[in-house]
Design a protein around this motif. Sequence first.
Motif, PDB file in Angstrom:
ATOM      1  N   PRO A 282      45.466  57.842  36.489  1.00  0.00           N
ATOM      2  CA  PRO A 282      45.981  56.417  36.795  1.00  0.00           C
ATOM      3  C   PRO A 282      46.483  56.342  38.208  1.00  0.00           C
ATOM      4  N   VAL A 283      47.219  57.605  38.164  1.00  0.00           N
ATOM      5  CA  VAL A 283      47.460  57.685  39.691  1.00  0.00           C
ATOM      6  C   VAL A 283      46.085  57.464  40.781  1.00  0.00           C
ATOM      7  N   GLN A 284      45.112  57.815  40.942  1.00  0.00           N
ATOM      8  CA  GLN A 284      44.212  57.805  41.484  1.00  0.00           C
ATOM      9  C   GLN A 284      43.429  56.544  41.624  1.00  0.00           C
ATOM     10  N   GLN A 285      43.260  56.113  41.005  1.00  0.00           N
ATOM     11  CA  GLN A 285      43.100  54.766  40.537  1.00  0.00           C
ATOM     12  C   GLN A 285      43.170  53.825  41.176  1.00  0.00           C
ATOM     13  N   GLY A 286      45.259  53.615  40.871  1.00  0.00           N
ATOM     14  CA  GLY A 286      46.061  53.013  41.233  1.00  0.00           C
ATOM     15  C   GLY A 286      46.032  52.906  42.729  1.00  0.00           C
ATOM     16  N   LEU A 287      46.210  54.084  43.205  1.00  0.00           N
ATOM     17  CA  LEU A 287      45.801  54.199  45.215  1.00  0.00           C
ATOM     18  C   LEU A 287      44.608  53.119  45.452  1.00  0.00           C
ATOM     19  N   LEU A 288      43.506  54.099  44.999  1.00  0.00           N
ATOM     20  CA  LEU A 288      42.078  53.456  45.529  1.00  0.00           C
ATOM     21  C   LEU A 288      42.815  52.008  44.969  1.00  0.00           C
ATOM     22  N   ASP A 289      42.938  51.145  44.053  1.00  0.00           N
ATOM     23  CA  ASP A 289      43.686  49.947  44.325  1.00  0.00           C
ATOM     24  C   ASP A 289      44.271  49.556  45.363  1.00  0.00           C
ATOM     25  N   ALA A 290      45.560  50.477  45.141  1.00  0.00           N
ATOM     26  CA  ALA A 290      46.095  49.911  46.743  1.00  0.00           C
ATOM     27  C   ALA A 290      45.072  49.658  48.059  1.00  0.00           C
ATOM     28  N   GLN A 291      44.660  51.040  47.616  1.00  0.00           N
ATOM     29  CA  GLN A 291      43.776  50.639  49.924  1.00  0.00           C
ATOM     30  C   GLN A 291      43.435  50.214  49.503  1.00  0.00           C
ATOM     31  N   GLY A 292      42.456  49.552  48.368  1.00  0.00           N
ATOM     32  CA  GLY A 292      41.709  48.552  49.269  1.00  0.00           C
ATOM     33  C   GLY A 292      42.005  46.984  49.360  1.00  0.00           C
ATOM     34  N   PHE A 293      42.903  46.750  48.463  1.00  0.00           N
ATOM     35  CA  PHE A 293      44.100  45.248  48.452  1.00  0.00           C
ATOM     36  C   PHE A 293      44.539  45.292  49.900  1.00  0.00           C
ATOM     37  N   GLN A 294      44.780  46.874  50.871  1.00  0.00           N
ATOM     38  CA  GLN A 294      44.686  46.504  51.677  1.00  0.00           C
ATOM     39  C   GLN A 294      43.770  46.441  53.650  1.00  0.00           C
TER      40      GLN A 294
END
Length: 545
Positions: A282-294
């Motif tokens: 979940p951490v890897q997936q969540g960080l990918l989401d945050a990076q994608g939206f940024q």
Amino acid sequence: MRHMRTHISRAVAATALLALTAACTSGGSDRPGERSGDRSSEPAAGYQGLPDELGRQSPEWVECPAPSASQDPLATAPPEGLDDGTGWECADLTVPLDYDEPEGETIELALLRAVSPASDEERLGSLVFNFGGPGGSGVATLPQTGESFDALRQGGWDLVSFDPRGVGESEGVVCLSDAERDAATQELGSPPDTAEERRIAERQEEEFVDACVANSGDLLPHVSTANAARDLDLMRHVLGDERLNYFGISYGTQLGATYANLFPDRVGRTVLDAVVDPSDDPVQQGLLDAQGFQRALDHYLEDCVQQPDCPAGETPAEGSRWISQFLAELEEEPLPTRQDPAGRELTAVLAYTGIASTLYSEESWQYLTQGLAEARDEGTGDLLLLLNDIYSGRDPVSGAYSTQEPSFTAIRCADRPGGMSEEEALAHEAEFVEASEVFGPYMVWSLAGCAEDWPVTEAADPPDYDATGAAEPLLLLATTGDPATPIEGAERMREAMGGGEVAPLLRWDGEGHGAYLSEDPCVLDAVNSWLLDGEIPADDTNCPA
């Protein structure tokens, strides 16, 4: 705050926003779908493992009514027909509640289709769509995007979609009332940073779970993605196709990959667009989401600062800091609204969702500019609140919600129950803020997972996406500027499914969530050649070339 959930097509977003803003401001086989007999009336043969009343059912197709509020609270009329006059037909499919007890209780799934004008000899079969979520209604969405797919219908496909189990008219999950949901978003409008806010959050979570159990408790253990894939295979059988021909977008790619894992020999021509990250971290997936939206926000700001009316500063970095500070100020003092019938204020969480929603489509960037300008210059939050409502499946006039958000939670928690504690999640806060100063402070809360007292505690079908041995390759599409499903996740899904021979990847150099609805000629040509002619692009194809 949950991370982004539902695919909203470019056409839908533009049409809905224009109308509401005005109101507010004043290589495969030659014939993949062979079947015999009439496409609309011949009963299916028996289906292994299910009683005859399920395996031999024949859907009764009738003219579609207007979508219900549980599917789309903004809809007020039956779906409009296609340009050639073809109308939309609706039916129900009966499926087992529990596939381990096929003789037991059943539920009804809502189906919708538009029939191809092709002759029986030229017809390719049914092409089944899932537009994402989890929690999105296909019965509401396909008619809104139907013209974008009409070349496929003219070429021989019946266009078919459905509400997955637990969604909309397919026994949609019901938890809190509309009024209770509004009250909750106003009572706690920011991430719970203080002891008092955390007490409120804990109470709201208990109330939410209690309401879900009281209203949909028997359904909650059975709404997994794997069960939705089993429904897809029964649907394929009842529609009369030897293989499932499928177009999945966003979460629909997870559903399609799950189907390919469970039924590899029944995979037909498949397109998976805006591919989700298959990681179980979940951490890897969540960080990918945050990076994608940024990343998507940075692209918006690069464009915005070139415009004379950009409200967010003179450089992308300055704009990102301004938006971050704007959200922080809303945590302390929400903005009033002038035209919301319920008298709601624009809280930080509502503004965050409204901002994020505009990054799903480059055509929606103009509304983000208008909403930020209204907040800065007029001190009101009407447009950002409206953007939140459209994204969240809420009618901004009546206050009615679709089942989208409770369905999202139920499906997510059936697939992967449990999750981190609040303390474990917040230990990653610095990483999330580093990934995105705007979205990170909100997205880190998605790590907290399902509530401790959620009634599903163990996944009956842990996710598995290995599609080695699939009867046909599955074409993956990824967009370089996609906020919700960044391209890195598509690359990982390709490997999880078995590599480029099983799941060749096409990259589109563009913005927004999803490639096909961009109507980029290179993407359309590649996808249509695969679905209509069986000619699949090579792995690592780029559009434009």
